[in-house]
Motif scaffolding. Sequence first.
Motif, short mmCIF file in Angstrom:
data_model
loop_
_atom_site.label_atom_id
_atom_site.label_comp_id
_atom_site.label_asym_id
_atom_site.label_seq_id
_atom_site.Cartn_x
_atom_site.Cartn_y
_atom_site.Cartn_z
N GLY A 189 0.82 -1.21 0.00
CA GLY A 189 0.00 0.00 0.00
C GLY A 189 0.85 1.25 0.00
N LEU A 190 1.86 1.25 0.87
CA LEU A 190 2.69 2.45 1.00
C LEU A 190 3.62 2.64 -0.19
CD1 LEU A 190 3.55 2.55 4.79
CD2 LEU A 190 2.17 4.16 3.48
N SER A 191 3.86 1.53 -0.92
CA SER A 191 4.73 1.69 -2.09
C SER A 191 3.97 2.36 -3.24
CB SER A 191 5.27 0.34 -2.53
OG SER A 191 4.23 -0.43 -3.11
N ILE A 192 2.64 2.31 -3.17
CA ILE A 192 1.84 2.94 -4.23
C ILE A 192 1.19 4.23 -3.72
CG2 ILE A 192 0.00 2.59 -5.91
CD1 ILE A 192 0.24 -0.47 -5.13
N ALA A 193 0.53 4.09 -2.59
CA ALA A 193 -0.21 5.23 -2.06
C ALA A 193 0.70 6.05 -1.13
CB ALA A 193 -1.43 4.74 -1.30
N ASP A 194 0.14 7.15 -0.62
CA ASP A 194 0.94 8.05 0.20
C ASP A 194 0.74 7.81 1.69
OD1 ASP A 194 1.95 9.76 -2.08
OD2 ASP A 194 -0.22 9.78 -2.38
N ASP A 195 -0.38 7.18 2.02
CA ASP A 195 -0.61 6.85 3.41
C ASP A 195 -1.52 5.64 3.48
OD1 ASP A 195 -0.36 6.99 6.10
OD2 ASP A 195 -1.09 9.04 6.30
N TYR A 196 -1.48 4.98 4.62
CA TYR A 196 -2.20 3.71 4.76
C TYR A 196 -2.74 3.65 6.18
CZ TYR A 196 -2.86 -1.37 4.25
OH TYR A 196 -3.37 -2.64 4.16
N VAL A 197 -4.05 3.57 6.30
CA VAL A 197 -4.66 3.51 7.63
C VAL A 197 -5.45 2.20 7.73
CG1 VAL A 197 -6.20 4.65 9.27
CG2 VAL A 197 -4.88 6.01 7.66
N THR A 198 -5.25 1.50 8.85
CA THR A 198 -5.97 0.24 8.99
C THR A 198 -7.27 0.45 9.76
OG1 THR A 198 -4.68 -0.26 10.96
CG2 THR A 198 -3.92 -1.20 8.90
N LYS A 199 -8.24 -0.34 9.38
CA LYS A 199 -9.53 -0.34 10.08
C LYS A 199 -9.38 -1.19 11.34
CE LYS A 199 -12.28 0.06 5.87
NZ LYS A 199 -13.16 -0.66 4.93
N PRO A 200 -10.07 -0.96 12.38
CA PRO A 200 -11.08 0.09 12.59
C PRO A 200 -10.42 1.43 12.96
CG PRO A 200 -10.93 -1.34 14.50
CD PRO A 200 -9.93 -1.84 13.54
N PHE A 201 -10.51 2.38 12.09
CA PHE A 201 -9.86 3.68 12.34
C PHE A 201 -10.78 4.61 13.13
CE2 PHE A 201 -11.77 3.51 8.09
CZ PHE A 201 -12.75 4.47 8.23
N GLN A 202 -10.17 5.66 13.63
CA GLN A 202 -10.94 6.74 14.26
C GLN A 202 -11.07 7.84 13.21
OE1 GLN A 202 -11.92 6.71 17.54
NE2 GLN A 202 -10.26 5.87 18.81
N VAL A 203 -12.22 8.43 13.14
CA VAL A 203 -12.45 9.48 12.15
C VAL A 203 -11.42 10.60 12.27
CG1 VAL A 203 -14.04 11.32 11.53
CG2 VAL A 203 -14.86 9.00 11.72
N GLU A 204 -11.12 10.94 13.51
CA GLU A 204 -10.18 12.05 13.74
C GLU A 204 -8.84 11.77 13.09
OE1 GLU A 204 -11.91 10.47 16.19
OE2 GLU A 204 -13.44 12.03 16.35
N GLU A 205 -8.44 10.50 13.11
CA GLU A 205 -7.16 10.13 12.52
C GLU A 205 -7.17 10.35 11.01
OE1 GLU A 205 -6.04 6.08 13.22
OE2 GLU A 205 -4.03 6.42 12.41
N ILE A 206 -8.28 9.96 10.39
CA ILE A 206 -8.39 10.14 8.94
C ILE A 206 -8.36 11.63 8.60
CG2 ILE A 206 -9.83 9.73 6.90
CD1 ILE A 206 -8.85 7.16 8.09
N LEU A 207 -9.10 12.41 9.36
CA LEU A 207 -9.15 13.84 9.10
C LEU A 207 -7.75 14.45 9.20
CD1 LEU A 207 -12.43 14.86 10.99
CD2 LEU A 207 -12.10 14.41 8.54
#
Lengths: 224, 424
Positions: A91-109
């Motif tokens: 994921g990180l080799s293609i995308a710029d960031d990678y967040v695993t579920k179950p995430f907190q909305v605040e983290e995504i923001l």
Amino acid sequence: MTQILYIEDEQEIALWLQRALKQQGFTVYHYKSYEAYEESGHILTPDIVILDIMLPGLDGFSIARKLKREYHDLPILMLSARSMLDDKLEGLSIADDYVTKPFQVEEILARVQVLLRRFHKIDEVLTIQHIAIHTKDLTVFDQEHQREILLTQTQYGLLRYFIEHLNQILTKEQLYEGVWQEPYIDGDKTLMVHIRYLREKIERDASNPTIIETVRGIGYRVKA
Amino acid sequence: MKKIFKSLLTRYIVLILMAMGFIQIIMVIYMFSINFEKMMTNAETLDDIEAKWTSTVHKLAPENIQTVVEDWHTTYPDAGIIYVNGQGELQQTWYIKDTTAIPAKWDMATTTRFIQMYYNHPTFTVVRFIGDDEEKGLLILQVDRATFSAVKMESNFLYIASGALLLFLALSLFFFIRILKRLVHLEEAMTIREVDGLPIHTKVTKKDEIGAVEIAFNNMVDELREAKQREEREEQLRRELVANLSHDLKTPLTKMRAQLQYMPKEQTASINYLIDTMSELIENLMAYSLLTADKMQYHPVTLRVDRLVTESMASWYPVFEEQDFEVDLQTMPVVWLVDKIWLQRILDNLLQNVLRHASSGKYVSVTVTKQAIIIRDKGQGFEQQSHTRGAGIGLSIVQIMSDKMDVQLLVDSTQTGTTITLTQ
């Protein structure tokens, strides 16, 4: 208006994140799959893309690759319930960031904000104590004395790196290698010297810094 | 049929037959050379001369001595003749080079001495009575033995025989060196490894026994490769399965979190915490399952441990800071041979543990010395926290990973704090 392309097949999760993003003032275009997005006929030039990995049809990795080919300066944030290391690394080799579920909305923001800043997608003025920084062109303004602070190339480089990693503690090695683009050698004083110069320009009291904070034994941090 | 000719055994037998052939040839040459010697020495041996002299002298009358002498001289130019009359007086010598040894008076003593002197002497001597009559005197023939020695073939035979022997040696040496070379070549092929860690195919040059070994070896390499690919596929499948399982478990957790938005804020905190704990447990369970099945990717490298520890602390610092921990980090440059991601995980699990179970001490210190990484807290120790679930699997992962990486894990836990020491 910042446009976000969000591809997620789980309706409940999509609604939740979409709502939170909209509350932040983003325009969100959500689709259940890449095929659905293509069929919609909407041709977007999004500022940022949020992608789930396990999707019906084209998977997140493939979509990310495709989008990266089309728009090279498009930040992509991947969301996945797959937390295995291989996935994370791919994921990180293609995308710029990678967040695993179950995430907190605040983290995504927070991460969306970081990516937008890093890719200069927003013209934002960061106010840190008495100074104001335009993140797009990186001009620094001293609000106390109402004057622009001019920095050298290296100082701009350092400041940019701090701004791109806002609130994050950066180790000496990370900072040096990020700004100078060469391996850090133990005991090298270059970084310390330049941080002192930068502090002398932007801090109220360079010997008692509050903007570029020293985290003892670990590194430096600029908090917004 | 063709196969038989290509066989090493056949060729070895041919070689042996050739050797036997050589022996035959040598024997033939030997026989021939002996016959040749005989042919060359042909006519006369010393025995023949003796017999001839005996008969000549026995038939002789003293008046004809001169004729016989001339006659023999023409046939045997080297021969010397001595005439002694019936009274034992030396009458005359013919063609004798050294006459000093010849006595003038032939009595019993001098005659015996003379005969004794020429016994087995290089000069062959025959003493006979003329007309086989003591009264008529003696006629003595002296011939150089060398004149009649055989023409020797032995030396030539030696050359031919040793030449043949050398040729045989060279041929058999050549035969074995070629076999040896191919064996060494095969051995090399077995030792060389491809990027995938498997031996490479060897080129089959001949269809003999070694060729058969080479073919078998190539088949084995193919089978190995196939087995390895199968194993990789299975490993991939297992990882895929675990990853999907993780996905399937975490998706509902995310949905739960999504549902929390409709609940009053004050009720969500503990559920949020539980969701995090649950997610972490799933994560650890997956890791544990992969680790115990030895299916977790492992790539040890020489790593600056102090840098990794510092980076790790940099990411954990905000959490500790939020909980008012005193954080102390001391490092010095150290290099270990470890998997970066694994060591990262070990540190994460240990720090997570401090945060979760030792927060009462409000203190964490991480020290990297030349010998060890030491993580210290001032919590209530492991005894007290044993009732808290969740710590078990995280620490098990730490234990397994440490073992695999040759890192010794030492836990010293008292009621006033825990010290964990990692050494390599």
